[in-house]
Design an enzyme around this catalytic site. Structure first.
Site, mmCIF file in Angstrom:
data_model
loop_
_atom_site.group_PDB
_atom_site.id
_atom_site.type_symbol
_atom_site.label_atom_id
_atom_site.label_comp_id
_atom_site.label_asym_id
_atom_site.label_seq_id
_atom_site.Cartn_x
_atom_site.Cartn_y
_atom_site.Cartn_z
ATOM 1 N N GLN A 33 33.745 18.846 -7.463
ATOM 2 C CA GLN A 33 34.086 20.244 -7.713
ATOM 3 C C GLN A 33 35.233 20.712 -6.817
ATOM 4 O O GLN A 33 35.528 20.088 -5.798
ATOM 5 C CB GLN A 33 32.865 21.131 -7.462
ATOM 6 C CG GLN A 33 32.266 20.961 -6.091
ATOM 7 C CD GLN A 33 30.774 21.195 -6.068
ATOM 8 O OE1 GLN A 33 30.221 21.876 -6.925
ATOM 9 N NE2 GLN A 33 30.101 20.647 -5.089
ATOM 10 N N HIS B 168 18.760 35.073 0.358
ATOM 11 C CA HIS B 168 17.991 34.027 1.032
ATOM 12 C C HIS B 168 16.666 34.545 1.585
ATOM 13 O O HIS B 168 15.671 33.813 1.612
ATOM 14 C CB HIS B 168 18.850 33.384 2.124
ATOM 15 C CG HIS B 168 20.012 32.620 1.577
ATOM 16 N ND1 HIS B 168 21.287 33.130 1.544
ATOM 17 C CD2 HIS B 168 20.087 31.394 0.997
ATOM 18 C CE1 HIS B 168 22.103 32.259 0.980
ATOM 19 N NE2 HIS B 168 21.403 31.195 0.640
ATOM 20 N N ASP C 45 24.638 24.963 1.905
ATOM 21 C CA ASP C 45 25.326 25.824 2.867
ATOM 22 C C ASP C 45 24.559 26.076 4.154
ATOM 23 O O ASP C 45 25.098 26.597 5.124
ATOM 24 C CB ASP C 45 25.718 27.161 2.225
ATOM 25 C CG ASP C 45 24.533 27.885 1.596
ATOM 26 O OD1 ASP C 45 23.401 27.704 2.079
ATOM 27 O OD2 ASP C 45 24.747 28.625 0.619
ATOM 28 N N ASP D 115 21.346 17.418 -1.202
ATOM 29 C CA ASP D 115 22.467 17.948 -1.964
ATOM 30 C C ASP D 115 23.369 16.790 -2.392
ATOM 31 O O ASP D 115 23.576 15.836 -1.642
ATOM 32 C CB ASP D 115 23.275 18.944 -1.133
ATOM 33 C CG ASP D 115 24.374 19.601 -1.956
ATOM 34 O OD1 ASP D 115 24.098 20.636 -2.577
ATOM 35 O OD2 ASP D 115 25.504 19.071 -1.982
ATOM 36 N N ASP E 123 21.577 13.152 -5.719
ATOM 37 C CA ASP E 123 21.117 14.013 -6.805
ATOM 38 C C ASP E 123 19.640 14.324 -6.606
ATOM 39 O O ASP E 123 18.830 13.421 -6.360
ATOM 40 C CB ASP E 123 21.346 13.318 -8.144
ATOM 41 C CG ASP E 123 20.750 14.101 -9.293
ATOM 42 O OD1 ASP E 123 21.240 15.207 -9.569
ATOM 43 O OD2 ASP E 123 19.780 13.605 -9.902
ATOM 44 N N ALA E 124 19.281 15.590 -6.705
ATOM 45 C CA ALA E 124 17.910 16.012 -6.422
ATOM 46 C C ALA E 124 16.910 15.349 -7.368
ATOM 47 O O ALA E 124 15.811 14.946 -6.957
ATOM 48 C CB ALA E 124 17.804 17.531 -6.529
ATOM 49 N N ASP F 171 16.982 25.608 -5.037
ATOM 50 C CA ASP F 171 18.088 26.565 -5.010
ATOM 51 C C ASP F 171 19.264 25.973 -5.783
ATOM 52 O O ASP F 171 20.355 25.789 -5.250
ATOM 53 C CB ASP F 171 18.469 26.837 -3.548
ATOM 54 C CG ASP F 171 19.289 28.107 -3.396
ATOM 55 O OD1 ASP F 171 19.452 28.807 -4.410
ATOM 56 O OD2 ASP F 171 19.776 28.370 -2.293
#
Length: 506
Positions: free
Chosen positions: A245, A275, A302, A324, A358-359, A377
């Site tokens: 990305q 959050h 983040d 992530d 990858d989750a 999330d």
């Protein structure tokens, strides 16, 4: 050498197919539809070009002209399409029509290439009595090999390192190189000299070669500044990209924003509201546990959610695993000063472990632990790649990763504008755990944001429709009987989400 030319133009053609598909999915949304439409237009254009090529009277002259026009149209394509997006930003239908026309024009010209080369080879080999079918076999062999190379180059080299604008210029330059190689062939040279076009062809190719180089190295950066100002509005302090990305961070005073592929991810002035809402249902439960808490955060890199958890559990024993996909993102969260200040250095905490994977794959293959709390999330389900993270199969994997007593919370996008996707998430979670809880919180930057959670310990409250009616105005509700669960076989949530987005943009 003619077959090498076929190899080069095949690379250019396929790279541009996926490049334009990628660009259109960024600008028009829905990657599946955009890739499908672009491929459809690609095939339509090839068919039109192939048909029109039979009326060509001089394949040598026409091939040079086609390559030059394609070099210009391909090289400047990203800039042209972005300019059109700016000028037609209030007329989305006109922009889409312009995009479709541009694509068909390019690929109609591309459709000339292989027939023209085949015609040249057929005439060249007449004296050797080569059969046309052998020529066709060889031409398509090199065409397919070039396409195969392009499918590797674009995702692994061109997109990560050159991104879209510079890739377009490189493709255009490759077309001019193919034309130069073509002019070096004896037959082409003799034919064009006879037509008194050889020198003028060389001059035109060399001129546009320099123009493309100039724009690629200098002028395109100036335009990208204009584009960034239009698209992001705020001053950019970081712009980079990973294999997955484009990453942009803007800053105006205390207002820090992060955008991925042009989509806002957080605004520092109100991210604490998001959050805190995501963590609120689990906070009291985790603080009551006497043993070491084991917590899993799926996706959000983040460190802002991890920051909230660490602050609330600083006096107890705990472990946080953050999963992530993008290592560049988590590296920024650990090292980039603005992000480190926002997340209070949470991802460098010794109790936090970062896993770049990858989750879905992590839970399916690699996870060996059980967790007291899991927070999902995930990004918005704008395409099928992300939609799998909101699937029934994903929630089953999450269920298998939870301890005997536990709590699970997921963000569920805008509860008002995208209410169909919100309740789709709710209903999909409900298919795994009976009557999960739904709630929403107002965020100035995003609107009324929805969440879904479920817990299992001591006493489980049963969610009733009266509870929902107390917490949701009628404008937030849908007929649940008409909402389908999201699964890997039919990722319906993408359609719900895009329907909501169109309502959001009205």
């Amino acid at each position: 050498m003619y077959y090498f030319i076929v190899f080069l133009v095949a690379i250019c053609s396929l790279v541009y197919e996926v490049l334009l598909s990628t660009l259109s999915s960024y600008l028009i949304w829905n990657s599946v539809v955009q890739f499908t439409l672009t491929i459809w237009l690609f095939l339509l254009g090839l068919g039109v070009g192939s048909y029109l090529s039979k009326f060509s009277k001089n394949s040598f002259k026409n091939f040079i002209n086609i390559e030059l026009i394609l070099a210009i149209l391909w090289g400047f394509s990203v800039l042209i399409i972005k300019w059109a997006y700016i000028l037609l930003s209030d007329y989305s239908v006109l922009f889409e029509l312009f995009y479709f026309f541009y694509v068909v024009l390019i690929w109609s010209l591309t459709g000339f290439e292989v027939p023209l080369i085949s015609d040249i080879l057929d005439k060249k080999d007449e004296e050797n009595q080569s059969e046309l079918k052998e020529i066709i076999w060889d031409v398509f062999t090199y065409d397919y090999i070039g396409s195969l190379v392009a499918t590797f180059l674009f995702p692994f080299i061109l997109l990560p390192y050159l991104w879209l604008t510079y890739t377009a210029f490189v493709v255009g330059i490759f077309n001019i190189i193919a034309a130069f190689i073509f002019l070096s062939r004896k037959e082409a040279k003799q034919n064009l000299i006879k037509l008194k076009l050889y020198k003028s062809s060389l001059i035109k190719l060399f001129f546009w070669f320099l123009v493309l180089i100039f724009w690629m190295l200098y002028a395109s950066a100036r335009f990208e500044t204009v584009w960034d100002h239009f698209f992001y509005k705020e001053p950019i302090v970081l712009k980079t990209h990973s294999p997955y990305q484009e990453i942009v961070i803007t800053k105006r005073g205390n207002d820090i924003r992060l955008l991925l592929d042009g989509h806002l991810q957080f605004l520092s002035l109100d991210e604490h509201r998001y959050h805190s809402s995501l963590y609120s249902q689990a906070k009291n439960y985790l603080q009551t546990l006497s043993w070491e808490k084991n917590i899993l955060i799926l996706w959000w890199w983040d460190g802002l959610l991890a920051r909230n958890i660490i602050q609330s559990l600083s006096w107890t024993k705990f472990k946080i695993t953050l999963v992530d996909l993008d290592p560049k993102m988590t590296h920024l969260a650990q090292t980039y000063p603005l992000l480190v200040k926002l997340n209070k250095n949470s991802l460098n905490n010794p109790n936090v472990k970062v896993i770049n994977e990858d989750a879905f794959t992590f839970l399916l293959k690699d996870n060996k632990q059980k967790y007291d709390a899991i927070f999902a999330d995930f990004p918005d389900p704008r395409n099928v790649e992300i939609a799998k993270l909101y699937s029934k199969e994903m929630y089953l994997l999450i269920k298998k990763s939870l301890k005997t007593n536990w709590i699970f919370t997921t963000q569920a996008w805008n509860a008002f504008f995208t209410k169909e996707s919100y309740w789709c998430i709710y209903k999909t979670v409900q298919s795994i755990w009976e009557k999960p809880f739904a709630y929403h919180a107002y965020l100035p930057s995003f609107g009324d944001w929805g969440f879904v959670w479920f817990k299992k310990w001591a006493k489980i409250e049963k969610l009733t429709w009266d509870y929902i009616l107390k917490n949701f105005d009628k404008d937030y509700l849908v007929d649940l009987n008409k909402i389908r669960e999201n699964d890997l076989d039919n990722e319906i949530i993408v359609n719900y989400y895009l329907k909501g987005r169109s309502r959001f943009n009205e």
